[in-house]
Structures are given as C-alpha cells and as structure tokens.
Design an enzyme around this catalytic site. Structure first.
Site, mmCIF file in Angstrom:
data_model
loop_
_atom_site.group_PDB
_atom_site.id
_atom_site.type_symbol
_atom_site.label_atom_id
_atom_site.label_comp_id
_atom_site.label_asym_id
_atom_site.label_seq_id
_atom_site.Cartn_x
_atom_site.Cartn_y
_atom_site.Cartn_z
ATOM 1 N N GLU A 195 0.795 -1.127 0.010
ATOM 2 C CA GLU A 195 -0.199 0.031 0.015
ATOM 3 C C GLU A 195 0.973 1.115 -0.079
ATOM 4 O O GLU A 195 0.460 2.193 -0.690
ATOM 5 C CB GLU A 195 -1.003 0.008 1.312
ATOM 6 N N HIS A 207 8.127 -26.154 4.457
ATOM 7 C CA HIS A 207 7.384 -27.328 4.122
ATOM 8 C C HIS A 207 6.484 -26.981 2.944
ATOM 9 O O HIS A 207 5.802 -27.777 2.408
ATOM 10 C CB HIS A 207 6.265 -27.804 5.157
ATOM 11 N N LYS A 228 -13.536 -0.422 -4.641
ATOM 12 C CA LYS A 228 -14.934 -0.083 -3.830
ATOM 13 C C LYS A 228 -15.840 0.749 -4.221
ATOM 14 O O LYS A 228 -17.157 0.368 -4.143
ATOM 15 C CB LYS A 228 -14.284 0.695 -2.361
HETATM 16 O O1 PA5 Z 1 -5.285 0.765 4.212
HETATM 17 C C1 PA5 Z 1 -6.311 0.747 3.470
HETATM 18 O O2 PA5 Z 1 -6.711 1.910 3.300
HETATM 19 C C2 PA5 Z 1 -7.319 -0.544 3.262
HETATM 20 O O3 PA5 Z 1 -6.554 -1.833 3.708
HETATM 21 C C3 PA5 Z 1 -8.518 -0.365 4.272
HETATM 22 O O4 PA5 Z 1 -7.958 -0.521 5.587
HETATM 23 C C4 PA5 Z 1 -9.630 -1.462 3.890
HETATM 24 O O5 PA5 Z 1 -9.857 -1.333 2.651
HETATM 25 C C5 PA5 Z 1 -10.693 -1.301 4.766
HETATM 26 O O6 PA5 Z 1 -11.426 -0.150 5.106
HETATM 27 P P1 PA5 Z 1 -11.696 0.362 6.302
HETATM 28 O O7 PA5 Z 1 -10.312 0.439 6.912
HETATM 29 O O8 PA5 Z 1 -12.151 1.893 6.201
HETATM 30 O O9 PA5 Z 1 -12.728 -0.533 6.881
#
Ligand code: PA5
Length: 350
Positions: free
Chosen positions: A236, A252, A345
């Site tokens: 990310e 393994h 999303k």
């Molecule tokens: O880091 C991010 O933006 C994502 O991994 C979000 O955490 C994930 O999409 C879930 O969204 P939220 O944290 O709003 O539940």
C-alpha cells in the site's frame, strides 16, 4: 546526498505526510492506550473472542491474536469476511474494526454477529458501523478522523488489548505497554526521516529492497502477523508486490519455490527475528539460508526489540512501516494514495 536525506524528497513526494504519520506511531499509541483503559468488556461469561476487519483495519486483529495466543484462556479468531463462523453466539465478544465504518465485509459480518446475539465493541472513525452501533447500544471506540486506516493502527489495535486486560489478571499488560512505548519512542528516534541514511537501518534496508521482490519471513508463527503487515505496507505505501511467510511452515512448501534460481535472484529476503531464539530455530534458519536463499539478491535481518511480546511485535511493525515509506520515496511514488483500493470499492458500490 542520499535522496531519503533530502527534505525536497518529502516535500515533492509525500505531501500528505505518511513519513510523519509513521513517526507519530508511539504518540498515537499513548493516546490510544488512554482510551483503551476506559473500555470495559461487556459483562457476562465469554467463550471466544472474534475480531472483524479488512486490510489496514484487520491487521490489528491479527496482532491481537498473536499477542494473546500464549496466555489467553479463550479461542481468538480473526475474520476477514462478510460472514461469521457458526460458533459465534451470545458468549462471543466481537470487535468490529473499520476505519471508515463503511467496509462492506465488516459491516455485513457485524450485522451477522448481532443477529446471533453476540456482544460487540465497534472501533471506527464513523460511517455506517458507528450508526448501527449507536442504534444497537454497542460501545464505540472513536478513532480520530483524517488518517489513512493503515497509519491509524495504534487506535485500531490497542483498545482491544485494553478491553481484554481484565481477562488476563496474570499478565502485566500495563507494564508491557509502558515498555513497548519506550521501545517505540527509541526506535522512532533511530529510523525517522531526519536520521541520515548512513546511520538509519530502515533507509538502508529500503535501498536493498527497491527493484527487487521483497520476501518477508517471520522466524516464528507468533511473528507471522508482523510479516503480513510488512507485506501489506510494502503493497500500500511502496506500491510493490511482496511475499510473506513464517517459519517453520515455509520449510514445508515455499523453500521448494526457491529452486527457480532465475526468479530467486530478484528476491530480497527480510528475516524478522527474536532477540533470543531456541538453538533449534537458529539452526533451522541457518539451514534455510544455505539451502534456499543462496541465490537471493540479499538476505537482511531485523531483530525485535524489548522483552515483552507487545514491544517485540510493535517494534517490528514500526520498523517495517518506515521501510515501506522509504521504498515508496525511493521509487518516486507518493506513499499515501491507494487508487486501486478506492476504485474497486467505488465500482462495487456502483
Ligand atoms: O489501508 C487501507 O486503506 C485499506 O487496507 C483499508 O483499511 C481497507 O480497505 C478497509 O477499509 P476500512 O479500514 O475503512 O474498513
């Protein structure tokens, strides 16, 4: 000058300040811990604990399960799905964690847990989840707004530790947090953007990872969620693919994948290790380095800091968070935006 030592790099590539957010991890932790101590678990007997959450909001559950596993008297399950397992019922304490409060899987799983009468605590900055909790009378831990979910980990994770402390009378969680906080502050002082690359182990490791496929391996299953956090943060923040696994399970299966020497030359291994390890584990890791990682582009080791489990887990998390931001900046990308997550999303909402 090393690009990570140049203030212009941060001005140009990190306008939303992810490097600073990572540096604020210890301070956020102190803030979150205060709120955690005010939280009481729902009354009544419990038979299990379940944590709901996706991505940056779910990794706190993985860390909690790893922290509790050696000492907690009840089973702990982390659910990254829209449904809850069949064992969830009126004696299951559910933590529903979603920074936005609108993540489809977490909202649906929370609704499913409520339908079977599970007591719940909601940890969120707002959204639908906060509304549902208010309507149903569940306690809400309010996470501060305006932070990318993955950078808000202390707010999403520590309240759960605090809420469960009464179920762990023999574990000194207050002492564990005090130690963890001191370790995090110390580490932040060694790895931050103002510490030059020639003295900064996180910047040096980022140099070794750029242009390679990072493979982050935890020395034990207790550290596995940290390897997963490194991989997720490299995805990310760094916008790169990454592998993760843990000993001894990787011996393994994944050990055999290293037979592809051509690909192996492009892989940079990071081993997440404990300060003290059983001799057998040290022998296992040494053997794996010889048998499997001999063709790797590099093999680096990061050792957990502190004595307590909390300090060890969080020190490795903080180290990896810094590395992931430095990887982004060395690649010339802004660590903060995550367009593919937003786009998927958006399409699913549409
Ligand atoms: O880091 C991010 O933006 C994502 O991994 C979000 O955490 C994930 O999409 C879930 O969204 P939220 O944290 O709003 O539940």
């Amino acid at each position: 000058m090393h690009p990570l030592d140049d203030p212009q790099t941060y001005l140009r590539l990190d306008p939303q300040g992810m490097a600073d957010l990572v540096a604020r991890f210890p301070a956020m932790g102190a803030d979150a811990w205060e709120a955690a101590l005010r939280l009481q678990p729902p009354p009544g007997p419990l038979s299990a604990v379940v944590i709901l959450g996706m991505g940056g909001s779910g990794v706190g559950g993985d860390l909690l399960a790893a922290l509790l596993r050696p000492v907690f008297p009840l089973p702990v399950a982390v659910i990254k799905d829209s449904r809850v397992p069949g064992f969830v019922g009126p004696q299951t304490l559910v933590f529903a964690c979603s920074y936005s409060g609108n993540t489809e899987e977490t909202v649906n799983a929370y609704k499913a847990a409520k339908q079977v009468g599970a007591p719940a605590v909601v940890i969120t900055a707002g959204g639908l989840l906060r509304e549902l909790a208010a309507r149903g009378g569940d306690p809400v831990v309010q996470v501060p707004p305006g932070i990318p979910p993955r950078a808000a980990l202390p707010y999403l994770f520590l309240p759960m530790v605090g809420a469960l402390r009464h179920l762990l009378p023999r574990t000194d969680l207050l002492g564990e947090w005090a130690e963890a906080h001191a370790v995090l502050e110390d580490l932040g002082g060694q790895l931050g953007r103002d510490v030059p690359a020639d003295r900064n182990a996180a910047k040096q490791l980022a140099d070794r990872l750029v242009g390679r496929l990072p493979a982050v391996y935890a020395a034990t299953s207790d550290l596995a969620p940290v390897a997963y956090r490194w991989k997720s943060q490299l995805n990310e923040n760094g916008k790169v693919l990454a592998l993760w696994h843990s000993f001894s399970e990787l011996n393994h299966n994944e050990s055999v994948g290293w037979e592809d020497r051509t690909l192996a030359q492009r892989v940079a291994v990071v081993l997440l290790r404990e300060p003290e390890e059983e001799p057998e584990l040290a022998r296992r890791i040494a053997a794996t380095r010889e048998v499997s990682f001999s063709a790797a582009a590099s093999v680096s080791e990061v050792i957990a800091r502190g004595k307590g489990r909390l300090a060890r887990l969080l020190s490795l998390v903080l180290f990896g968070d810094f590395v992931s931001v430095y990887v982004a900046l060395l690649r010339g990308v802004d660590p903060t935006p995550v367009p593919p997550i937003d786009e998927i999303k958006r399409r699913l909402r549409g």
